[in-house]
Every structure is written in structure tokens, then in C-alpha cells.
Enzyme design. Structure first.
Site, PDB file in Angstrom:
ATOM      1  CE  LYS A  13      -2.145  -0.822   3.936  1.00 45.09           C
ATOM      2  NZ  LYS A  13      -1.568  -2.080   4.436  1.00 45.09           N
ATOM      3  NE  ARG A  88      -3.251  -0.854  10.715  1.00 47.20           N
ATOM      4  CZ  ARG A  88      -2.198  -0.356  10.063  1.00 47.20           C
ATOM      5  NH1 ARG A  88      -2.275   0.804   9.483  1.00 47.20           N
ATOM      6  NH2 ARG A  88      -1.095  -1.056   9.996  1.00 47.20           N
ATOM      7  NE  ARG A 127       7.709  -2.978   5.371  1.00 44.06           N
ATOM      8  CZ  ARG A 127       6.461  -2.599   5.580  1.00 44.06           C
ATOM      9  NH1 ARG A 127       5.669  -2.329   4.554  1.00 44.06           N
ATOM     10  NH2 ARG A 127       5.983  -2.537   6.797  1.00 44.06           N
ATOM     11  NE  ARG A 160       7.524  -0.128   9.679  1.00 44.46           N
ATOM     12  CZ  ARG A 160       6.313  -0.052   9.122  1.00 44.46           C
ATOM     13  NH1 ARG A 160       6.176   0.498   7.940  1.00 44.46           N
ATOM     14  NH2 ARG A 160       5.262  -0.520   9.728  1.00 44.46           N
TER      15      ARG A 160
END
Ligand code: AMP
Length: 218
Positions: A13, A88, A127, A160
């Protein structure tokens, strides 16, 4: 052009939102990015959100709804926006319906990213993010490693904290329990377009643009 990008964490996204915001010259509001900025700046919002984020949990609805209301009712958002990471929960979705009503029943569409969850867990754990320009890379797809440098600006890429395997599993279970029902909410309103989240960045981008143009012409 008002688009809500919906789907589980790591589905792409953020990548698509950045592309679309640039292509359509409209703001990109990522609630995750807004919270990370608030945490880094040590604001009251950041202090309230940090422990939820570190544990892969959702930040309370009332905080999130206030941030999003401020963003979407600002003059910057008047020509449209890409909203990424919100709503969410079903209460957030209901609050957003109210916000759109206050904006004069502004039309919008939900782009739902469909993908296999096992594939996603793998994607999230590979990622890497550039701390300087926020660009997202994938260790496998981009042939990079943690500690290697951003090809664009030379900063050391980071993983992250909430992309670490334990937190990823927690985020997925929160997604299944709290966020997946939001899709049913929008399906019932007839606002959902689905894209294949496993396809390449380029293909998904073209698909969304085609849907968005169609929506704009109506
Ligand atoms: P993201 O970058 O979108 O995956 O968001 C990172 C974290 O920020 C999430 O795991 C949540 O802790 C928090 N967060 C972001 N957006 C929301 C939201 N709409 N509601 C509650 N928490 C959120």
C-alpha cells in the site's frame, strides 16, 4: 480523487500510495508514517502511540480518528488524497463515513489489495526502509542486505522494529481480527475495487490508475 488503500501490512500500500500521490499531485496520508514521525519527535501523540506500535497493536481509535479528521479537512486535501493505513477498525470506518459526510458527501473508492498471508509474512520480514527519504526496498527483490545503502541517497537501510518476525505475526493476527471486517463494511457500501497484491509494483500501479480514472470520469 479520493482513494483508500486497504489490505494487510506489507501488501504494498505504501509503495503504491507514494506513486499515486506523485502521479496525481495529491497528498498521501499514511497513518503509520504520521505516527512514526510523532514518535520520533516525542510529541504527546507519539508518546501515547509508541508502546502500541512496538507491540504490533493498534493505537486507540479516538487518537487515530482525530489525526485523520485534521488531515482530511485541511485545505491541502481539498483536491483529493490517498489514505493509507486507515481505517483499520469498523469504528474507524464509521467515523470516516462521518468525515466524508461533513465534506459534503465527497465520493471515494476503496482499493483492496488481495494477497496470500504466508507470502506477506515473508515479504514483511525482508522489507528495508530508507530512514532519510522513506523509500521501501525488499532484501530479496532488490538484492540488498540490512546495513547496505539506499541506492538513491546513500543512507544505511534499516529494518523497522515492527517488521521483526514476532511483531509481524502479531500484526497479522490483529489484521485478521480487527481490520479484515472493515472490508465487509465497504463491500456492503459497494465501494470496493480489488487488485492483485502479488503482482508487480508496475502492474498494480497501472491497475489502480485505470480504476481511479474510471471513477474520476463518472
Ligand atoms: P503501518 O505503517 O501502516 O503498518 O502502521 C504501523 C503501526 O502504526 C501499526 O502497527 C499500528 O500500531 C499503528 N497504526 C497505523 N495506522 C493505524 C490505525 N489506522 N489505527 C490504529 N493503529 C494504527
Amino acid at each position: 480523487m479520493r482513494l483508500l488503500l486497504f489490505g494487510p501490512p506489507g501488501v504494498g500500500k505504501g509503495t503504491q500510495a507514494k506513486l499515486l500521490a506523485e502521479e496525481f499531485q495529491i497528498p498521501h496520508y499514511s497513518t503509520g508514517d504520521m505516527l512514526r514521525l510523532a514518535v520520533a519527535a516525542g510529541t504527546p501523540l507519539g508518546q501515547a502511540a509508541k508502546s502500541f506500535m512496538d507491540n504490533g497493536q493498534l493505537v486507540p481509535d479516538n487518537l487515530m480518528i482525530n489525526i485523520v479528521r485534521d488531515a482530511l479537512t485541511s485545505p491541502r486535501a481539498a483536491r483529493g488524497f490517498i489514505l493509507d493505513g486507515f481505517p483499520r477498525t469498523v469504528p474507524q470506518a464509521r467515523a470516516l463515513t462521518e468525515i466524508f459526510r461533513d465534506l459534503g458527501d465527497a465520493p471515494y473508492r476503496v482499493i483492496s489489495f488481495d494477497v496470500d498471508v504466508d507470502e506477506l509474512i515473508h515479504r514483511l520480514s525482508s522489507r528495508l526502509v530508507c530512514p532519510k527519504d522513506g523509500k521501501i526496498f525488499n532484501r530479496d527483490l532488490d538484492g540488498l542486505g540490512a546495513g547496505t545503502l539506499c541506492p538513491d541517497c546513500g543512507s544505511a537501510l534499516l529494518q523497522r522494529d515492527d517488521d521483526k518476525p514476532e511483531t509481524v505475526r502479531k500484526r497479522m493476527s490483529v489484521y485478521r481480527e480487527k481490520t479484515a471486517p472493515v472490508l465487509t463494511y465497504y463491500e456492503n457500501l459497494g465501494l470496493v475495487f480489488t487488485v492483485d497484491g502479488a503482482a508487480s509494483v508496475d502492474i498494480v500501479n497501472r491497475e489502480i490508475k485505470a480504476l481511479a480514472e474510471e471513477h474520476r470520469e463518472r
